[in-house]
Structures are given as C-alpha cells and as structure tokens.
Write a protein that holds these residues in place. Structure first.
Motif, mmCIF file in Angstrom:
data_model
loop_
_atom_site.group_PDB
_atom_site.id
_atom_site.type_symbol
_atom_site.label_atom_id
_atom_site.label_comp_id
_atom_site.label_asym_id
_atom_site.label_seq_id
_atom_site.Cartn_x
_atom_site.Cartn_y
_atom_site.Cartn_z
ATOM 1 N N GLU A 167 0.737 -1.114 -0.074
ATOM 2 C CA GLU A 167 0.033 0.001 0.217
ATOM 3 C C GLU A 167 0.780 1.215 -0.115
ATOM 4 N N ARG A 168 1.989 1.110 0.855
ATOM 5 C CA ARG A 168 2.747 2.311 0.759
ATOM 6 C C ARG A 168 3.389 2.597 -0.533
ATOM 7 N N ASP A 169 3.840 1.477 -1.272
ATOM 8 C CA ASP A 169 4.704 1.337 -2.563
ATOM 9 C C ASP A 169 3.580 1.988 -3.560
ATOM 10 N N TRP A 170 2.413 1.502 -3.407
ATOM 11 C CA TRP A 170 1.303 2.122 -4.529
ATOM 12 C C TRP A 170 1.097 3.766 -4.231
ATOM 13 N N LEU A 171 1.011 4.320 -2.939
ATOM 14 C CA LEU A 171 0.730 5.424 -2.854
ATOM 15 C C LEU A 171 1.957 6.199 -3.216
ATOM 16 N N ASN A 172 3.128 5.944 -3.014
ATOM 17 C CA ASN A 172 4.472 6.586 -3.456
ATOM 18 C C ASN A 172 4.526 6.682 -4.845
ATOM 19 N N SER A 173 4.175 5.503 -5.268
ATOM 20 C CA SER A 173 4.298 5.310 -6.982
ATOM 21 C C SER A 173 3.113 6.234 -7.588
ATOM 22 N N TYR A 174 2.202 6.182 -7.145
ATOM 23 C CA TYR A 174 1.035 7.228 -7.480
ATOM 24 C C TYR A 174 1.468 8.780 -7.438
ATOM 25 N N HIS A 175 1.869 9.074 -6.277
ATOM 26 C CA HIS A 175 2.327 10.474 -6.208
ATOM 27 C C HIS A 175 3.729 10.739 -7.161
ATOM 28 N N ALA A 176 4.461 9.768 -7.303
ATOM 29 C CA ALA A 176 5.433 10.079 -8.395
ATOM 30 C C ALA A 176 4.759 10.249 -9.780
ATOM 31 N N GLY A 177 3.878 9.458 -10.037
ATOM 32 C CA GLY A 177 3.081 9.609 -11.092
ATOM 33 C C GLY A 177 2.476 11.314 -11.385
ATOM 34 N N VAL A 178 1.711 11.504 -10.149
ATOM 35 C CA VAL A 178 1.284 12.927 -10.205
ATOM 36 C C VAL A 178 2.277 13.876 -10.542
ATOM 37 N N LEU A 179 3.362 13.794 -9.809
ATOM 38 C CA LEU A 179 4.541 14.694 -10.211
ATOM 39 C C LEU A 179 5.067 14.825 -11.312
ATOM 40 N N ALA A 180 5.159 13.674 -12.287
ATOM 41 C CA ALA A 180 5.560 13.688 -13.384
ATOM 42 C C ALA A 180 4.643 14.096 -14.644
ATOM 43 N N LYS A 181 3.298 13.714 -14.347
ATOM 44 C CA LYS A 181 2.271 14.210 -15.263
ATOM 45 C C LYS A 181 1.868 15.343 -15.273
ATOM 46 N N ILE A 182 1.780 16.069 -13.913
ATOM 47 C CA ILE A 182 0.952 17.322 -13.766
ATOM 48 C C ILE A 182 2.127 18.422 -13.614
ATOM 49 N N GLY A 183 3.240 18.138 -12.888
ATOM 50 C CA GLY A 183 4.260 19.192 -12.507
ATOM 51 C C GLY A 183 4.729 19.901 -13.844
ATOM 52 N N PRO A 184 4.895 19.486 -15.127
ATOM 53 C CA PRO A 184 5.306 20.347 -15.807
ATOM 54 C C PRO A 184 4.492 21.349 -16.331
ATOM 55 N N ALA A 185 3.135 21.194 -16.265
ATOM 56 C CA ALA A 185 2.052 22.159 -16.669
ATOM 57 C C ALA A 185 1.786 23.292 -15.679
#
Length: 599
Positions: A565-583
C-alpha cells in the motif's frame, strides 16, 4: 459561475403544496400518488420543469421518490441522502423512508387500505417498476391507475421545457462516425431477431449520433427519444429547433416529440424495449399495437460503455488538464485555509476559477460538494448561502467536483486537512478509506467479473474496524456526457461484467454524522492486464488510472499501511508529479513536489 448558491427549495413550502396535491388526488379519485425524481427519460439529472420531487418536498437529491396518501407522505431516499432529506423537507408533514431497505411495495401494503387506488404518471415510471408494483400490490387488491401528472396541475409557475441547441461532437474524440454506430446497433438488433428498438435514454442517442445538447444543467444531454430499425434507420423524436445547427445522417428522420405515441401505436414486427428505462406509457401503447414486444437492455448501453481508444485518449487529456487545475486549487487551499477566513462557497468559487483558467471548461460535471467539518458527512451536500460554513483549522474538508470538457468528463474527490493537524480518529478512518481505494486500484481479475465481486475489496479495511459507507464504491462515467453512466458499477448489486474501455469511479468513504466526512475518489478505466510469470493462460483485466492529483499525506497513518500500500501511494504520487508538474507555475510545482514526497 456555473454553480448557484441560492437555496432551490424551502421546507416551509412543503405543507401547502402537499395539501394542494391531496386536493388534486381527491378530485382524480386516487388514494395515493407517486412523485418520482426522474423525468420521462428516467434521468438522474433533470430539467427545472421536471423537478417535481424537489418542488413538492424540498428534497433536492439526485435519487429518491415520494408516495403521497391522505394521512402520510413518505420520501424514499438511500444512504447518501438521509441527513440531507431531514434538513430540506418539513419533518412535520413528510416521513423519510430508508430505501431500498424498505421497498415501496412493502410500505404501500402497510399504508394503503385493501382495494385502494394508487395513481401515477405513466410517462415518469419505467415498465419494470410498474410491473413489480402491480404484482406486489395485486394480492391486496390495490390497483395502479395511470393519470395525468397531478403535481403539474398545481404547479402554477412551472418552468418551460428546455430548448437548448444540439451540437456535433467531433469524430476525432468519438472514434467512430454516427453512420458506423448506427450500423453497429442495427447488427445487434438483427442478431437478436428484433425489427426495432425503442431508445428512450438521451445519453444513448447522444452517443449514437455524436451529438451533445444542453437540456439539463452540467450534463450535455439532448432530450430525445428514438425508434432504431434493424436496417440502420432511426426515427428521432426531438424538437426541431434543437437541430438547427447540426446535420443528421441520411438514415435519421426527425419527428416532433408528440409524434412518438402515434408511431408506437402503428408499429409492427418485434419491438425491443428496455423495461428498466422505457416509460410504462410507451409499453402500454406498444401493447395495444400490432407489434410484439420483447424486453432486453437498451442496445446502446454496452457499446457506449466500452470506450473507443479515441475516447480514452481524449478523456486522458481532459484528466491531465483537470489535474493541473486541481493542483492549483490544492496549493491555494493549503495557503489560505489555515488562516481561518475561508468558507465553503469561497472554495467552490476558487476551484471553478482554476478550471475556467484552463480555457477549455464547458461546464462543471455536477454541483461541487464542498463540505467543511460536519457538512462533509452529508454525502451529496450542496452548499447554499444559508448553509455556507467556515473552513475551520484543525478540521477536515471534503471536496467532490468535476469538469465537463469537450474531450472528457472528470470526477474527483479529495478530503483535506485544514492546516497540519487533524483528529486521530479521522486520520485512522482516512487511512482505512485509502486502503480500500488502493485495493481497487491494484485489483487484477478475470473476464466475467462484475462490480459486485470487487466491491468488498474497498470495504474490507473499514469492515475490520466496524465501519462502512452507504453508497456504491464506484459508478460508470461517460466522455463529455454523463458523470454517472451505466450499466457498469462497482457495487454489491451490480452483475454487469466489467470489460475493457469501461470507465468507473473508485470512491470509498466514511461518514461520521455531526463530525466529519471522508471520501477519496479517482477515475479508472478497465484494461487488459499484462501476463505475470507463473500465471495461467486465462485473460485477466486490471484498472488504469485516469485521475492524477495528490492525496493528503497529512491524513495518512503510515504505520497502518502494508508495504504494498505504501509502495502504491508513493508510486501514484510520483506519477502525479511527473504528469502534472510540467503544466504548473513554479509556486504550485514546488508545492506539488512537497505534497507528493514519498512516505
């Protein structure tokens, strides 16, 4: 703004309107009368002229109905609305009824005398509903009597029907032309041996013809019905004024809405109706015609639910755009909320503003649910100027919202800590809700599995703590169409097998009346699952994520999470940062980096 904060109803209006309706019932010779939320299209969201339940009872929820007798008036609501109905309806004259735990037929058997007459508007109730009621009430010799709508006879200032123009939806988003879809549905009818099908749900016709409308708030529906033929022709019943800006395919013949009854009466051959959505009035007309009726699901439902890759690509872009708007809102909220100056309406206005700043917002997908503190426990709370509560530091704030963009429909819920502290009990419950959400996100399942088979995954962490929530775990979602779309659901009552391309919400929650509400929601899409080493040859499915926005780490009790569960949350947040951050602008991107830090 797309959202109004004026209270649409007043509890004090209920008693005189109820008295007037009882007078109309007496004049019509009926002992009881049903007032549904739905319109003749069986829609969840209805035009102002069809808000009969709200006008009579004050209750504005998107599901429910009332049963009115001379000595009692029951308002039937499910678990989402049991707090809301008590606040909006006059409890001196209306009785809330827990539904579906208490079935209408059981309540009516107890409430009505033997030999009583139950009146109803046959255009507002499905054929299946009336058949079920008739079967259950017949042993008590309670008869069902179709009548003109009695609410309409006393609603003197009823709004006019909507006349919004239809618009074309681009094939680049739809993936298929209207002609191709007409051919697909014709093949379905021919294979089933049906000569035609009555299609009564506007979203089916909008999908079929690549059209969008504006006949209800927040959902781009065109009010229309149709008779689809096995040779690919479609008779479309819609106000001519709505079609001025669109070109219909050659196989489509438009007719005025009032011509439907006459054409139904003249049908021959085998005609399909969906008893769950076709009005009882339409079935009765067909039953008296030369046609033979068959009952089966709307032939557009499953093809519409299985999104084309072009639709998935379009809505993916919409969700990334919406995710950036959400990130800006969440950054703003973290800066402003701890000051103790915000109200619920301030937050709704700010979020809509960030979505408008994208330059692509066509509408919101529903009235934003913005519940501060105890208001968060009202599952479908709608803030008004009268209820507008302060956002208090140290409490929770629940915000459930979405946008309608030409390329997609979004729906996201986040529960936020106001400041850096929150009650320990709320944090534990939040973590249990998060664990249930993660379980759905991580699920792998074979073809043929339905939402009912998965629903318990979202509830298990709450059940283990003696808790639960009174709504489904997930609903289907359209693409620039209905934010609630069937037939797919993640719910203990859903037997519809999940298939690739189906979009659903994943939104477990927990609600402590008078204290706080918690819900975390992402949208997901069913997709083929990659093979695993050691697995067998059976085809498996999984979910891909559409929604990208941070989950409030301050509310997570990290020690409660399993490693996966911890791994999923950390992976999800890494995805948020990568996908949303540049915009994002620099300030918001820096905030997002902190919000998405690993735990």
């Amino acid at each position: 703004m797309f959202q109004s904060f004026k209270a649409k109803t007043r509890p004090e209006d209920g008693a005189p309107r109820l008295a007037a309706l009882r007078g109309a019932m007496h004049a019509a010779g009926v002992d009881a009368f049903l007032v549904p939320r739905a319109d003749r299209f069986q829609g969840e969201y209805v035009a102002a002229c069809d808000e009969r339940l709200a006008w009579l009872t004050g209750f504005t929820g998107s599901a429910g109905f009332a049963a009115i007798l001379a000595d009692r008036a029951g308002v039937f609501v499910d678990g989402r609305y049991r707090v809301q109905v008590r606040a909006q309806s006059d409890m001196a004259v209306f009785q809330p009824v827990d539904w579906p735990e208490t079935a209408l037929e059981d309540w009516m058997i107890d409430a009505m005398p033997q030999g009583g007459v139950l009146g109803y508007d046959p255009w507002l109730h499905s054929a299946a509903e009336i058949a079920r009621l008739d079967k259950a009430l017949a042993p008590r010799q309670i008869s069902l009597q179709p009548v003109d709508n009695l609410v309409d006879t006393i609603w003197t200032d009823r709004p006019d029907p909507p006349m919004a123009p239809a618009t074309a939806w681009p094939v680049s988003y739809a993936g298929r032309t209207a002609d191709e879809k007409l051919g697909q549905i014709a093949e379905i009818l021919a294979k089933a041996g049906d000569d035609a099908a009555l299609i009564t749900q506007p979203d089916s016709l909008c999908w079929l013809l690549n059209l969008r409308g504006g006949d209800v708030s927040h959902t781009p529906l065109l009010h229309a019905m149709g008779i689809m033929r096995r040779d690919g022709r479609l008779d479309l019943f819609v106000a001519a004024e709505k079609l001025a800006a669109v070109a219909l395919p050659p196989a489509v013949t438009p007719h005025p809405p009032e011509a439907l009854a006459q054409m139904l009466a003249a049908q021959t051959g085998q005609i399909r109706i969906d008893p769950l959505s076709a009005p009882q009035a339409a079935k009765a007309i067909l039953a008296a015609s030369p046609a033979t009726i068959t009952e089966a699901s709307d032939p557009c439902l499953l093809p519409k639910a299985r999104k084309h890759p072009a639709e998935i690509a379009a809505t993916t872009a919409a969700h990334l755009r919406d995710g950036a708007a959400m990130a800006r809102f969440l950054c703003w909220f973290d800066q402003e909320a701890p000051k103790g100056q915000l109200t619920e309406i301030d937050c709704v206005r700010a979020l809509e503003g960030f979505r408008r700043d994208t330059g692509a917002l066509a509408e919101i997908s529903f009235d934003t649910i913005a519940g501060a503190g105890a208001n968060g426990a009202i599952v479908h709370y709608r803030v008004t100027e009268d209820s507008n509560a302060p956002v208090t530091p140290g409490s929770l704030f629940l915000i459930d919202s979405g946008g309608q963009y030409a390329d997609g429909t979004t729906d996201i819920t986040r529960t936020l800590a106001v400041g850096d502290t929150a009650p320990d009990e709320a944090r534990a419950a939040f973590t249990q809700v998060l664990q249930g959400m993660i379980a759905i996100h991580r699920a792998r399942f074979p073809k043929g599995v339905a939402g009912a088979h998965l629903d318990a995954l979202a509830r298990a962490p709450l059940w283990a703590a003696g808790r639960d929530f009174d709504h489904g775990t997930g609903h289907g979602v359209g693409v620039y169409l209905g934010v609630h779309e069937g037939p797919q659901r993640i719910s203990r009552v859903s037997s519809i097998a999940l298939e690739p391309g189906m979009i659903l919400s994943n939104e477990p929650g927990y609600y402590r009346e008078g204290a706080f509400g918690i819900r975390i929601e992402n949208l997901i899409v069913v997709t083929p699952a990659p093979a695993l080493p050691g697995g067998d040859a059976r085809a498996m499915l999984c979910f891909e994520t559409l929604t990208w926005a941070p989950i409030d780490r301050r509310l997570v009790v990290a020690e409660m999470l399993a490693p996966w569960e911890r791994d999923w949350l950390n992976s999800y947040h890494a995805g948020v940062l990568a996908k949303i951050g540049p915009a994002l602008d620099t300030t918001t991107r820096e905030w997002l980096s902190r919000a998405c830090a690993p735990i």
